[in-house]
Design a protein around this motif. Structure first.
Motif, mmCIF file in Angstrom:
data_model
loop_
_atom_site.group_PDB
_atom_site.id
_atom_site.type_symbol
_atom_site.label_atom_id
_atom_site.label_comp_id
_atom_site.label_asym_id
_atom_site.label_seq_id
_atom_site.Cartn_x
_atom_site.Cartn_y
_atom_site.Cartn_z
ATOM 1 N N LEU A 35 37.570 37.162 37.931
ATOM 2 C CA LEU A 35 38.663 38.651 37.417
ATOM 3 C C LEU A 35 37.720 39.564 38.222
ATOM 4 O O LEU A 35 37.843 40.695 39.233
ATOM 5 C CB LEU A 35 38.455 38.371 36.056
ATOM 6 C CG LEU A 35 39.231 39.823 35.190
ATOM 7 C CD1 LEU A 35 40.534 40.355 36.231
ATOM 8 C CD2 LEU A 35 39.289 40.724 33.903
ATOM 9 N N TYR A 36 36.306 39.469 37.948
ATOM 10 C CA TYR A 36 35.485 40.950 38.985
ATOM 11 C C TYR A 36 35.755 40.735 40.099
ATOM 12 O O TYR A 36 35.526 42.023 40.861
ATOM 13 C CB TYR A 36 33.665 40.525 38.162
ATOM 14 C CG TYR A 36 33.089 41.045 38.520
ATOM 15 C CD1 TYR A 36 32.796 42.568 37.748
ATOM 16 C CD2 TYR A 36 32.669 41.462 39.902
ATOM 17 C CE1 TYR A 36 31.765 42.703 38.328
ATOM 18 C CE2 TYR A 36 31.615 42.517 40.409
ATOM 19 C CZ TYR A 36 31.053 43.121 40.023
ATOM 20 O OH TYR A 36 29.863 44.523 39.576
ATOM 21 N N TYR A 77 47.476 46.170 37.766
ATOM 22 C CA TYR A 77 46.404 47.415 38.687
ATOM 23 C C TYR A 77 47.683 48.275 39.984
ATOM 24 O O TYR A 77 48.879 47.203 40.301
ATOM 25 C CB TYR A 77 45.845 46.449 39.654
ATOM 26 C CG TYR A 77 44.707 48.186 41.019
ATOM 27 C CD1 TYR A 77 44.090 48.191 41.557
ATOM 28 C CD2 TYR A 77 46.096 47.351 42.390
ATOM 29 C CE1 TYR A 77 44.159 48.865 41.608
ATOM 30 C CE2 TYR A 77 45.384 48.336 43.031
ATOM 31 C CZ TYR A 77 44.540 49.077 43.083
ATOM 32 O OH TYR A 77 43.543 50.320 44.056
ATOM 33 N N ILE A 103 44.699 50.975 35.892
ATOM 34 C CA ILE A 103 44.353 49.461 35.704
ATOM 35 C C ILE A 103 44.575 49.354 33.657
ATOM 36 O O ILE A 103 43.138 50.095 33.418
ATOM 37 C CB ILE A 103 42.397 48.930 36.060
ATOM 38 C CG1 ILE A 103 42.805 49.184 37.474
ATOM 39 C CG2 ILE A 103 42.827 47.229 35.548
ATOM 40 C CD1 ILE A 103 41.380 48.839 38.170
ATOM 41 N N LEU A 135 39.343 41.746 41.114
ATOM 42 C CA LEU A 135 39.318 43.483 40.882
ATOM 43 C C LEU A 135 38.423 44.244 42.572
ATOM 44 O O LEU A 135 39.176 45.090 42.279
ATOM 45 C CB LEU A 135 39.122 44.084 39.539
ATOM 46 C CG LEU A 135 39.962 43.344 38.430
ATOM 47 C CD1 LEU A 135 39.285 43.548 36.932
ATOM 48 C CD2 LEU A 135 41.297 44.084 39.006
ATOM 49 N N GLN A 136 37.160 43.178 42.444
ATOM 50 C CA GLN A 136 36.709 44.020 43.494
ATOM 51 C C GLN A 136 37.696 44.349 45.203
ATOM 52 O O GLN A 136 36.959 45.299 45.460
ATOM 53 C CB GLN A 136 35.232 43.675 43.729
ATOM 54 C CG GLN A 136 34.369 44.126 44.977
ATOM 55 C CD GLN A 136 33.138 42.997 45.133
ATOM 56 O OE1 GLN A 136 33.366 42.105 44.586
ATOM 57 N NE2 GLN A 136 31.868 43.867 44.352
ATOM 58 N N THR A 169 42.396 36.476 46.841
ATOM 59 C CA THR A 169 42.158 37.160 45.772
ATOM 60 C C THR A 169 43.427 35.925 44.803
ATOM 61 O O THR A 169 43.044 35.567 44.097
ATOM 62 C CB THR A 169 42.937 38.821 45.259
ATOM 63 O OG1 THR A 169 44.361 38.076 45.903
ATOM 64 C CG2 THR A 169 41.880 39.144 46.393
ATOM 65 N N LEU A 202 40.619 44.375 45.325
ATOM 66 C CA LEU A 202 41.567 44.957 44.627
ATOM 67 C C LEU A 202 41.089 46.577 45.481
ATOM 68 O O LEU A 202 41.101 47.736 46.336
ATOM 69 C CB LEU A 202 42.458 45.315 44.224
ATOM 70 C CG LEU A 202 43.036 43.762 43.681
ATOM 71 C CD1 LEU A 202 43.678 43.974 42.038
ATOM 72 C CD2 LEU A 202 44.538 43.536 43.828
ATOM 73 N N ILE A 210 45.953 42.045 33.594
ATOM 74 C CA ILE A 210 45.949 42.992 34.052
ATOM 75 C C ILE A 210 46.942 43.519 34.769
ATOM 76 O O ILE A 210 47.468 42.580 35.911
ATOM 77 C CB ILE A 210 44.185 42.757 34.659
ATOM 78 C CG1 ILE A 210 43.227 42.116 33.742
ATOM 79 C CG2 ILE A 210 43.530 43.889 35.371
ATOM 80 C CD1 ILE A 210 43.379 40.450 33.814
ATOM 81 N N LEU A 228 34.506 49.888 39.100
ATOM 82 C CA LEU A 228 35.304 49.616 39.234
ATOM 83 C C LEU A 228 35.251 50.921 39.513
ATOM 84 O O LEU A 228 35.350 51.881 40.295
ATOM 85 C CB LEU A 228 36.368 49.798 38.304
ATOM 86 C CG LEU A 228 36.992 48.111 37.376
ATOM 87 C CD1 LEU A 228 37.630 47.481 36.678
ATOM 88 C CD2 LEU A 228 38.134 47.781 39.150
#
Length: 620
Positions: A537-538, A572, A559, A541-542, A593, A544, A570, A506
């Protein structure tokens, strides 16, 4: 960022940040900050700096006494070195691990790692490192009571070292040998080894340690005056508190042994209090022992009190010899109703000490034997394998001759032609499959390693020739797409380091002046979340963060991780230009996603009224 200017290095790379981390003007924590930035790049690309950075991180964590982190990254270093078949960093990795285990008082496992490191340095032909590992093994053996084994390892280590280049290790080796002699009551030999070790000490503190040890041996021999002369020659000004307490306690106790009429209670108590403040458990054993003996005739109740404290710390420190000595004192000092209890403990412990020593010695011998046997088995296996291959080739040759004879005696023409045709078809099929496979590998490599660089070179040339801006923009998009292939293929560590790796990812995205704030990441019970969900999840978020970087022009990204009893939430948000509703509906990235989250029974919602927001719920 003064150190960045001093370095004279341009760019944003693993080498760049690693170089910054080596600035001697920085504090250890500042060095660790830059090293972490270096590791972000190295982990992303699995480049040649990864092993070097991990080794340095273990070293810095040791300085900060973050031993859990040290051990974790030492094991990570070993794993990556094994994957890349890097013998040098396998040797360094096991060396780093041995040091950590020594710091956390685990001499048995430290010995195992040291002998593994020695094996790899032996393969590299680095005799100096082999000698150093042997001396470190001797320290582990001495700490566990294998005195003859310690003496053997230290002596062997000396044979590999250069006395001019490795003076510190020569001194340590002689100290180990001297301790072994003293524990075996070979006092003259111990004095001789301490004299030898003094030739190689490189600091005043080390000299004082050797002189103190020599004085203790003289005291054990009954040469109290000689011991006092040595202690009186030591200047304690400027010494660490632990060392001062050691000298003060030993000097006072020896003075009382020389003249039991003198009062040394004040000196003994001062030394004890220093050791309490310094949490010097090993030193407290000596203080309580000396105080108990001093008060035995003057105040039996105090003598009993200090003997009981002596037993407590010896038990806590797992020191069987001092515990035995404390029990012996308690048998003589305690009231009659407690004598039997302490006497029983004394007899049981005395019987077990010899057994424990033998087990310890055998354990170290077995570790050495296992490593030696492993190497022998590898050679034996290699020899057996070669022999089997020869036999197999001979057997195949014999079978081929037999088949040829049988075919020749029967329908040789038809069968032979059929066999040849079958073999030819198999060969063509195999060669075709190999060609396809090789082509796929070659194309994949070109996409990852060559296409992006080629496009970048074209862009550079077009910029110099004042090319069409629209064409440059299109080329840049293609360039970024090819680079994203590498980023998206990074292997994710779902173990204890997941939170740190997620934070690294992140933190590596915001461009320019964009600020990112991450809250609650360390409060999440990551052990309750499966590896599959961590990967999802990784990746989400990657995605996004990738969209934010490409499209949003955001200057702020927030975040927040919120832990509830059933789900992990979570949130964002960014203050960018938002995403058109048709992109929310039809964009492949955001649709991916959503599919990822739904696959693990989670949910994700988007909001683009102001900037862009996404809320993720992931069940435990």
């Amino acid at each position: 960022m003064s150190s960045e200017k001093k370095s004279g290095i341009e760019g944003d790379s693993a080498v760049y940040y690693y170089t910054l981390s080596m600035d001697k003007e920085l504090s250890t924590r500042e060095k660790l900050h830059f090293l972490n930035r270096s590791l972000i790049h190295s982990l992303r690309h699995k480049d040649s700096m990864l092993l070097k950075g991990l080794s340095q991180k273990v070293y810095l964590c040791n300085i900060l006494k973050q031993y859990d982190s040290s051990l974790y990254y030492a094991e990570k270093l070993i794993r990556y070195a094994e994957e890349s078949k890097d013998t040098l960093y396998l040797a360094k990795g096991y060396y780093r691990k041995a040091r950590v285990l020594s710091y956390i008082h685990n001499p048995r496992e430290s010995f195992k790692s040291a002998i593994a490191s020695q094996k790899y340095y032996q393969a590299l032909g680095d005799s100096a490192q082999v000698g150093m590992r042997l001396v470190e093994m001797a320290i582990s053996q001495e700490r566990l009571g294998d005195y003859s084994g310690s003496q053997e390892s230290a002596s062997e280590g000396i044979s590999y070292l250069d006395r001019n280049q490795h003076q510190a290790y020569f001194a340590i080796a002689h100290n180990c040998i001297a301790i072994s002699y003293r524990k075996q009551k070979l006092y003259e030999n111990a004095i001789w080894e301490y004299h030898n070790g003094l030739k190689y000490v490189t600091s005043g503190r080390d000299s004082i340690s050797f002189i103190n040890n020599m004085a203790i041996v003289q005291r054990d021999m009954g040469n109290i005056k000689a011991a006092l002369v040595l202690w009186d020659a030591i200047d304690t000004s400027g010494l660490p508190a632990k060392t001062k307490a050691r000298i003060l306690d030993n000097r006072a106790y020896a003075g009382w042994l020389e003249n039991p009429a003198i009062n040394v209670s004040n000196e003994l108590n001062i030394a004890m209090k220093i050791r309490v403040n310094e949490e010097d458990i090993e030193g407290l054993q000596a203080s309580f022992d000396h105080l108990s003996r001093y008060f035995e005739d003057k105040d039996p109740s105090k003598a009993l009190f200090y003997a009981e404290r002596y037993l407590e710390v010896a038990t806590a420190y797992h020191n069987s010899e001092d515990r035995l000595d404390a029990l012996k004192r308690l048998v003589n000092l305690t009231e009659e109703n407690n004598t039997k209890r302490y006497a029983t403990q004394y007899m049981m412990l005395n019987d077990s000490i010899e057994t424990a020593r033998l087990q310890t010695k055998n354990a170290f011998s077995k570790i050495k034997y296992d490593y030696t046997r492993e190497e022998q088995q590898k050679l034996k296996y290699k020899s057996a394998k070669e022999k089997a291959e020869i036999l197999l080739r001979n057997e195949k040759t014999e079978n081929l001759i037999l088949i040829t004879i049988v075919i020749g005696l029967s329908v040789i023409g038809y069968l032979w032609n059929s066999l040849q045709k079958t073999r030819e078809q198999a060969r063509i099929s195999r060669e075709t499959q190999e060609a396809i496979y090789n082509t796929e590998i070659r194309l994949s490599k070109k996409v990852h390693d060559e296409l992006a660089n080629g496009i970048y070179n074209i862009m550079t040339q077009m910029e110099e020739n004042e090319a069409n801006e629209e064409m440059l923009d299109r080329l840049e998009k293609i360039y970024n797409m090819t680079r994203d292939i590498s980023r998206e293929s990074i292997r994710i560590d779902t173990g204890p380091a997941f939170a740190e790796e997620l934070a690294f990812m992140l933190g590596s995205y915001p461009p320019g002046d964009t600020k990112i704030v991450i809250l609650g990441l360390d409060d999440v019970p990551w052990s309750k979340i499966t590896a599959e969900k961590k990967i999802v999840l990784y990746r989400v978020l990657q995605e996004l963060m990738t969209n934010m970087k490409k499209h949003s022009s955001a200057t702020f990204v927030g975040i927040t991780f919120l832990n509830t009893s059933k789900v992990l939430k979570i949130n964002y948000s960014d203050n960018g230009i938002g995403i058109p509703s048709e992109m929310l509906k039809f964009g492949n990235g955001l649709r991916n996603t959503e599919n990822r989250i739904l696959f693990v029974n989670g949910c994700i919602t988007f909001d683009t009224d102001k900037g862009f927001r996404a809320e993720i719920e992931l069940p435990y």
